[in-house]
Design an enzyme around this catalytic site. Structure first.
Site, PDB file in Angstrom:
ATOM      1  N   SER A   1     -16.239 -57.901   2.075  1.00 42.90           N
ATOM      2  CA  SER A   1     -15.784 -57.312   0.815  1.00 42.90           C
ATOM      3  C   SER A   1     -15.249 -55.895   0.950  1.00 42.90           C
ATOM      4  CB  SER A   1     -16.903 -57.364  -0.222  1.00 42.90           C
ATOM      5  OG  SER A   1     -18.059 -56.735   0.273  1.00 42.90           O
TER       6      SER A   1
ATOM      7  N   HIS B   1     -15.375 -63.905  -1.887  1.00 42.66           N
ATOM      8  CA  HIS B   1     -13.954 -63.548  -1.815  1.00 42.66           C
ATOM      9  C   HIS B   1     -13.144 -64.626  -1.096  1.00 42.66           C
ATOM     10  CE1 HIS B   1     -14.938 -59.527  -3.226  1.00 42.66           C
ATOM     11  NE2 HIS B   1     -15.990 -59.616  -2.436  1.00 42.66           N
TER      12      HIS B   1
ATOM     13  N   LYS C   1     -15.220 -63.728  -9.673  1.00 43.14           N
ATOM     14  CA  LYS C   1     -14.077 -63.042  -9.049  1.00 43.14           C
ATOM     15  C   LYS C   1     -12.793 -63.839  -9.275  1.00 43.14           C
ATOM     16  CE  LYS C   1     -16.971 -60.093  -6.398  1.00 43.14           C
ATOM     17  NZ  LYS C   1     -18.015 -60.017  -5.380  1.00 43.14           N
TER      18      LYS C   1
END
Ligand SMILES: *Cc1c(COP(=O)(O)O)cnc(C)c1O
Length: 402
Positions: A191, A219, A250
């Site tokens: 990240s 991610h 996200k």
């Protein structure tokens, strides 16, 4: 007003942190919690009354505000209201949760899935549910804080290997006491740096050493792989990750976390996880939004291709200007600045020109590697990326970074 007494370490800790904060404020470098007051599409937002180009969002696929996702959330509120009746075991489980879990399992090509109210909580509870005293849990040095906290909570022997260094992982695996069960936990995409774990190698080492493998796809879900299914698809591997976990906050514009995997694993977690048993279920609107988002990702695969193109344009542009973007291969783009102070100055220069990017400083990253951690999304147009690059260029020259 707290007046620290001699030896009151709690009060001293509070005072020391507030002193640091006040020092940063005095230099007008305080970028903590700047409120966004309005969204303007996926690529712009109003901050402090000004429209800024958004380069700090994890909304990688530009799905925030997608009409189909918004209407699923609104319909869920109309049908169920705004909360659940508490924990899943009592009246908290809705058909929406079952449907969301089935959608996650199908998206991840897994047998089953379970969802929680955040990914942070998912890491705490998944790791501490799977390992405990007399076991070993092994992490990459740059794993997310929630993984580290889960390892500490578990009480297992906690070992770490050098970042993405497979020789070092092998050394650590050999070091584990014979007879101890082993769980290896890694981020799919890191990240702070944007680089990708060497999953084929990690998976092979885990197999050879009889270790379970857990991967945090915070991610990676929606970003990696041709259809956004994540890191196994990215590397063209089959089902090599035992514990597939990720976030719904996200690329997916909701909130929550999940674990997907074999049926028995998920049944076990549901019956043993303290976060599942003792913490409230996802609210209906968020469960419905997450499920709709998974459908949108599959129905609108162009977004993933656009994201990839945008990331290449942004990274290539920064490199051509002379910036150090470390080893990123994804839409998380570190722009290395060096000392904390210089990262703050870079942020100030960018925000003055209405590019919203934020600094990451120590202790979140090692001293001397402070950076802007810029994120590009599928919502940016090529023009907007060029505009941002021009601002980065003038800010980089002003601050002496390039
Ligand atoms: C953001 C993040 C989390 C936490 O996710 P939440 O759903 O916001 O709690 C966990 N792991 C990684 C790698 C992350 O980047």
């Amino acid at each position: 007003m707290i007046m620290p007494q001699d030896g009151d370490r709690i009060a001293q800790r509070i005072e020391a942190m507030l002193e640091r904060v006040n020092g940063i404020k005095a230099h007008e470098h305080y970028y903590f919690n700047q409120p966004v007051t309005e969204l303007r599409g996926g690529s712009r937002a109003i901050v402090r009354g000004r429209e800024m180009l958004m380069f700090a969002s994890y909304g990688y696929l530009g799905l925030l505000g997608h009409p189909r996702i918004n209407s699923a959330a609104k319909a869920a509120i109309d049908k169920y209201g705004t909360g659940t009746h508490g924990v899943r075991l009592l009246a908290g489980t809705l058909d929406l949760h079952i449907e969301l879990e089935a959608a996650i399992a199908s998206f991840k090509h897994a047998e089953d899935a379970v969802c929680f109210s955040s990914d942070y909580v998912t890491n705490l509870t998944a790791i501490s549910t799977l390992v405990g005293r007399n076991d070993a849990v092994i992490c990459d040095k740059l794993d997310h804080a929630s993984i580290v906290d889960g390892c500490i909570l578990s009480g297992a022997d906690f070992l770490r290997f050098r970042h993405n260094d497979m020789n070092d992982l092998e050394r650590v695996l050999r070091k584990v006491e014979p007879g101890a069960s082993k769980l290896v936990v890694v981020d799919a995409v890191f990240s702070m740096d944007g680089d990708i774990i060497d999953l084929p190698h990690v998976a092979r080492l885990c197999r050879e050493h009889g270790a379970w493998l857990m991967v945090d796809e915070a991610h990676s879900l929606g970003m990696l792989g041709k259809t956004g299914r994540g890191i196994e698809e990215h590397f063209g591997l089959g089902d090599v990750v035992d514990v597939k976990m990720g976030t719904l906050s996200k690329a997916i514009p909701s909130v929550g976390g999940y674990v997907a995997g074999k049926k028995e694993l998920i049944q076990y977690i549901k019956h043993v996880s303290r976060a599942f048993i003792f913490s409230a279920a996802l609210p209906p609107a968020q469960a419905a939004a997450a499920k709709a988002a998974l459908e949108v990702i599959l129905d609108e695969p162009d977004r993933i291709e656009i994201l990839r193109r945008n990331a290449a344009q942004f990274i290539g542009g920064l490199k051509a200007l002379g910036f150090d973007t470390m080893n990123t291969e994804t839409a998380i783009v570190p722009v290395l600045c060096g000392p904390d102070e210089r990262a703050y100055e870079m942020v100030r220069a960018c925000q003055r020109e209405n590019v919203f990017a934020l600094p990451v400083v120590s202790p979140a990253v090692p001293d001397g590697t402070a950076r802007l951690r810029a994120t590009v999304t599928a919502a940016h147009s090529p023009d907007e990326i060029e505009q941002a690059l021009a601002v980065f260029e003038s800010a980089g020259r002003k601050t002496g970074i390039i």
